[in-house]
Design an enzyme around this catalytic site. Structure first.
Site, PDB file in Angstrom:
ATOM      1  CG  ASN A   9      -1.784   1.183   1.367  1.00 53.92           C
ATOM      2  OD1 ASN A   9      -1.838   2.012   0.460  1.00 53.92           O
ATOM      3  ND2 ASN A   9      -2.478   1.299   2.486  1.00 53.92           N
ATOM      4  CD1 TRP A  10       3.441   0.958  -2.745  1.00 55.58           C
ATOM      5  CD2 TRP A  10       3.311   1.909  -4.773  1.00 55.58           C
ATOM      6  NE1 TRP A  10       4.045   0.111  -3.639  1.00 55.58           N
ATOM      7  CE2 TRP A  10       3.986   0.665  -4.893  1.00 55.58           C
ATOM      8  CE3 TRP A  10       3.119   2.679  -5.923  1.00 55.58           C
ATOM      9  CZ2 TRP A  10       4.451   0.179  -6.115  1.00 55.58           C
ATOM     10  CZ3 TRP A  10       3.585   2.198  -7.143  1.00 55.58           C
ATOM     11  CH2 TRP A  10       4.248   0.963  -7.241  1.00 55.58           C
ATOM     12  CE  LYS A  11      -0.229   3.116   4.691  1.00 56.18           C
ATOM     13  NZ  LYS A  11      -0.125   3.184   6.143  1.00 56.18           N
ATOM     14  CG  HIS A  94      -5.778   1.751   5.479  1.00 55.04           C
ATOM     15  ND1 HIS A  94      -5.325   2.701   6.365  1.00 55.04           N
ATOM     16  CD2 HIS A  94      -4.743   0.894   5.283  1.00 55.04           C
ATOM     17  CE1 HIS A  94      -4.064   2.433   6.685  1.00 55.04           C
ATOM     18  NE2 HIS A  94      -3.693   1.337   6.043  1.00 55.04           N
ATOM     19  CD  GLU A  96      -2.851   5.377   6.916  1.00 54.84           C
ATOM     20  OE1 GLU A  96      -2.884   5.427   5.679  1.00 54.84           O
ATOM     21  OE2 GLU A  96      -1.889   4.879   7.548  1.00 54.84           O
ATOM     22  CD  GLU A 166      -3.483  -2.786   7.421  1.00 58.83           C
ATOM     23  OE1 GLU A 166      -2.369  -3.007   6.953  1.00 58.83           O
ATOM     24  OE2 GLU A 166      -4.121  -1.745   7.194  1.00 58.83           O
ATOM     25  N   GLY A 172       2.525   2.079  10.768  1.00 64.94           N
ATOM     26  CA  GLY A 172       3.449   3.205  10.620  1.00 64.94           C
ATOM     27  C   GLY A 172       4.196   3.566  11.892  1.00 64.94           C
ATOM     28  CB  SER A 212       5.377  -1.980  11.980  1.00 60.77           C
ATOM     29  OG  SER A 212       4.991  -0.651  12.254  1.00 60.77           O
ATOM     30  N   GLY A 233       2.892  -1.290   4.290  1.00 62.33           N
ATOM     31  CA  GLY A 233       2.887   0.140   3.991  1.00 62.33           C
ATOM     32  C   GLY A 233       4.300   0.618   3.710  1.00 62.33           C
ATOM     33  N   GLY A 234       4.936   1.215   4.724  1.00 63.64           N
ATOM     34  CA  GLY A 234       6.259   1.837   4.565  1.00 63.64           C
ATOM     35  C   GLY A 234       7.270   0.964   3.836  1.00 63.64           C
TER      36      GLY A 234
HETATM   37  P1  PGA Z   1       2.920   0.110   7.654  1.00 66.65           P
HETATM   38  O1  PGA Z   1       1.445   0.314   7.057  1.00 66.65           O
HETATM   39  O2  PGA Z   1       3.473  -1.155   7.063  1.00 66.65           O
HETATM   40  O3  PGA Z   1       3.680   1.339   7.233  1.00 66.65           O
HETATM   41  O4  PGA Z   1       2.776   0.011   9.130  1.00 66.65           O
HETATM   42  C1  PGA Z   1       0.580  -0.767   6.893  1.00 66.65           C
HETATM   43  C2  PGA Z   1      -0.714  -0.308   6.307  1.00 66.65           C
HETATM   44  O5  PGA Z   1      -1.152   0.812   6.583  1.00 66.65           O
HETATM   45  O6  PGA Z   1      -1.342  -1.058   5.545  1.00 66.65           O
END
Ligand code: PGA
Length: 249
Positions: A9-11, A94, A96, A166, A172, A212, A233-234
């Protein structure tokens, strides 16, 4: 056998050139994957990233979609628009989106319903906050998130469903849930799916973990019997760390 899936997930990261370079690098580094691999670029680059990945095993997934089909909805993107560029999968719910954009269970239920009606594949995200975990109510929170949305729908295409657990406190933050915590919740989710849909059909629904994930913690988590992959994510923003995570499954 359940599907094994790793999704990046590149956000809101990577412009056009960076997005196409990243997908090309992933393909170059790993010509044949041992699981299904998805990447989720930002909306404007879905088409280009799809074109670059079309000759590979990588599938492209949208980070979000509207709960309406068309109309005066400034800034929204519909399922038909995604389908017109051959995007057949979408991340829904998600944390967010829930927290920063106010997406509640009613909205999420509508999104899920529209996706299943239109034969879209859905990665549905659920997870508790730190406060909820500290109170020890994470199992109830997960159950309610499912009951108020997915479980309240009649026509769910289980073949088009992936659950992403998640924990919000792990997203993050650099603090991942440990493998015992992940296995416990995934097993709980598996039991809830079995109760709602019957064991035979629901046993095929993949449940992936996100929060993470890094090359040095992924294999421990992926070794859990109820974990079918990861939403990254990251660490998906760098081709090498993403490929390392893919290879650890
Ligand atoms: P993260 O994000 O790996 O940066 O913790 C995961 C996600 O939001 O899907």
């Amino acid at each position: 056998m359940r599907r094994k899936i790793i999704a990046g997930n590149w956000k809101m990261n990577k412009d056009l050139k960076e997005s196409t370079s990243l997908v090309q690098e992933i393909i170059q580094k790993n010509k044949s994957f041992n699981c299904e691999v998805y990447v989720a670029p930002a909306f404007p680059f879905l088409n280009e990233v799809s074109l670059f990945s079309s000759s590979s095993q990588i599938k492209v997934i949208a980070q979000n979609v509207s709960n309406k089909s068309s109309g005066a909805l400034t800034g929204e993107v519909s399922i038909d628009m995604l389908k017109s560029i051959n995007i057949e999968s979408v991340i829904i719910g998600h944390s967010e989106r829930r927290k920063l954009f106010g997406e509640d269970d009613i909205t999420l239920k509508m999104k899920l319903e529209n996706c299943f009606k239109n034969n879209m594949e859905v990665f549905f995200c659920i997870g508790e906050t730190l406060d909820m975990r500290e109170k020890g109510i994470q199992n109830d929170v997960i159950e309610n998130q499912l009951k108020n949305t997915l479980f309240d729908l009649n026509n769910v295409n289980l073949e088009k469903l992936v659950i992403a657990y998640e924990p919000v406190w792990a997203i993050g933050t650099g603090v991942n849930a440990n493998s015992d915590q992940v296995q416990e919740i995934h097993c709980h989710i598996r039991n809830l799916l079995n109760l709602r849909y019957g064991k035979e059909s629901s046993d095929l629904i993949p449940i992936i973990y996100g929060g993470s994930l890094k090359p040095d913690n992924s294999s421990n988590i992926f070794n859990c019997s109820d974990v079918d992959g990861g939403l990254v994510g990251g660490a998906s923003l760098n081709s090498q760390t993403f490929v390392d995570i893919i290879n650890s499954i």
